[in-house]
Design a protein around this motif. Structure first.
Motif, mmCIF file in Angstrom:
data_model
loop_
_atom_site.group_PDB
_atom_site.id
_atom_site.type_symbol
_atom_site.label_atom_id
_atom_site.label_comp_id
_atom_site.label_asym_id
_atom_site.label_seq_id
_atom_site.Cartn_x
_atom_site.Cartn_y
_atom_site.Cartn_z
ATOM 1 N N ASP A 22 0.824 -1.209 0.000
ATOM 2 C CA ASP A 22 0.000 0.000 0.000
ATOM 3 C C ASP A 22 0.859 1.261 0.000
ATOM 4 O OD1 ASP A 22 -2.201 -1.648 0.008
ATOM 5 O OD2 ASP A 22 -2.688 -1.325 2.110
ATOM 6 N N ALA A 23 1.941 1.255 0.793
ATOM 7 C CA ALA A 23 2.816 2.425 0.877
ATOM 8 C C ALA A 23 3.487 2.683 -0.476
ATOM 9 C CB ALA A 23 3.860 2.231 1.967
ATOM 10 N N SER A 24 3.940 1.628 -1.147
ATOM 11 C CA SER A 24 4.563 1.772 -2.466
ATOM 12 C C SER A 24 3.561 2.341 -3.468
ATOM 13 C CB SER A 24 5.056 0.424 -2.997
ATOM 14 O OG SER A 24 6.089 -0.076 -2.195
ATOM 15 N N CYS A 38 10.290 6.654 -5.248
ATOM 16 C CA CYS A 38 9.733 5.645 -4.344
ATOM 17 C C CYS A 38 10.697 4.499 -4.044
ATOM 18 C CB CYS A 38 8.435 5.101 -4.941
ATOM 19 S SG CYS A 38 7.213 6.384 -5.254
ATOM 20 N N THR A 39 11.956 4.683 -4.344
ATOM 21 C CA THR A 39 12.945 3.613 -4.168
ATOM 22 C C THR A 39 12.924 3.037 -2.756
ATOM 23 O OG1 THR A 39 14.305 4.759 -5.785
ATOM 24 C CG2 THR A 39 15.368 3.021 -4.537
ATOM 25 N N TYR A 41 10.503 2.866 -0.625
ATOM 26 C CA TYR A 41 9.307 2.043 -0.420
ATOM 27 C C TYR A 41 9.467 0.685 -1.096
ATOM 28 C CZ TYR A 41 6.989 6.214 1.306
ATOM 29 O OH TYR A 41 6.641 7.307 2.037
ATOM 30 N N PHE A 42 10.037 0.697 -2.312
ATOM 31 C CA PHE A 42 10.244 -0.564 -3.028
ATOM 32 C C PHE A 42 11.213 -1.458 -2.261
ATOM 33 C CE2 PHE A 42 9.512 1.940 -7.191
ATOM 34 C CZ PHE A 42 8.146 1.875 -7.017
ATOM 35 N N LEU A 43 12.250 -0.858 -1.696
ATOM 36 C CA LEU A 43 13.242 -1.616 -0.940
ATOM 37 C C LEU A 43 12.612 -2.235 0.304
ATOM 38 C CD1 LEU A 43 16.213 -2.332 -1.137
ATOM 39 C CD2 LEU A 43 16.720 -0.354 0.298
ATOM 40 N N LYS A 44 11.776 -1.470 1.003
ATOM 41 C CA LYS A 44 11.089 -2.010 2.187
ATOM 42 C C LYS A 44 10.217 -3.191 1.795
ATOM 43 C CE LYS A 44 10.839 2.055 5.093
ATOM 44 N NZ LYS A 44 10.015 3.188 5.480
#
Length: 82
Positions: A22-24, A38-39, A41-44
């Motif tokens: 959802d965050a991504s 958004c890097t 967020y993608f990493l998380k």
């Protein structure tokens, strides 16, 4: 109406990374789909998937069912690591 697959993706007991997904998605929406913004967020999300995938594989090896811990079990696992 959501497909069965879409419902599973939203199910906290099946998908441990709903919040990261959802965050991504929100980041992409907020930044006009500029992936570079958004890097983090993608990493998380990627780290979340990797972490729970490894737990799932270990549980499968150990014969533990269900292979993916429930949302409640995952909370306890994370708390025990703090």
């Amino acid at each position: 109406r959501m497909s069965r697959h879409a419902r599973q993706l939203r199910d906290q007991d099946i998908n441990p990374c709903v919040a990261e997904t959802d965050a991504s998605r929100k980041c992409m929406d907020d930044n006009n789909y500029d992936k570079d913004m958004c890097t983090a967020y993608f990493l998380k999300y990627k780290n979340c998937r990797k972490f729970w995938h490894n737990i799932m594989i270990q549980r499968r090896r150990d014969g533990v069912k269900p292979e993916m811990p429930t949302a409640e079990e995952r909370k306890k696992i994370l708390e025990s690591m703090e």
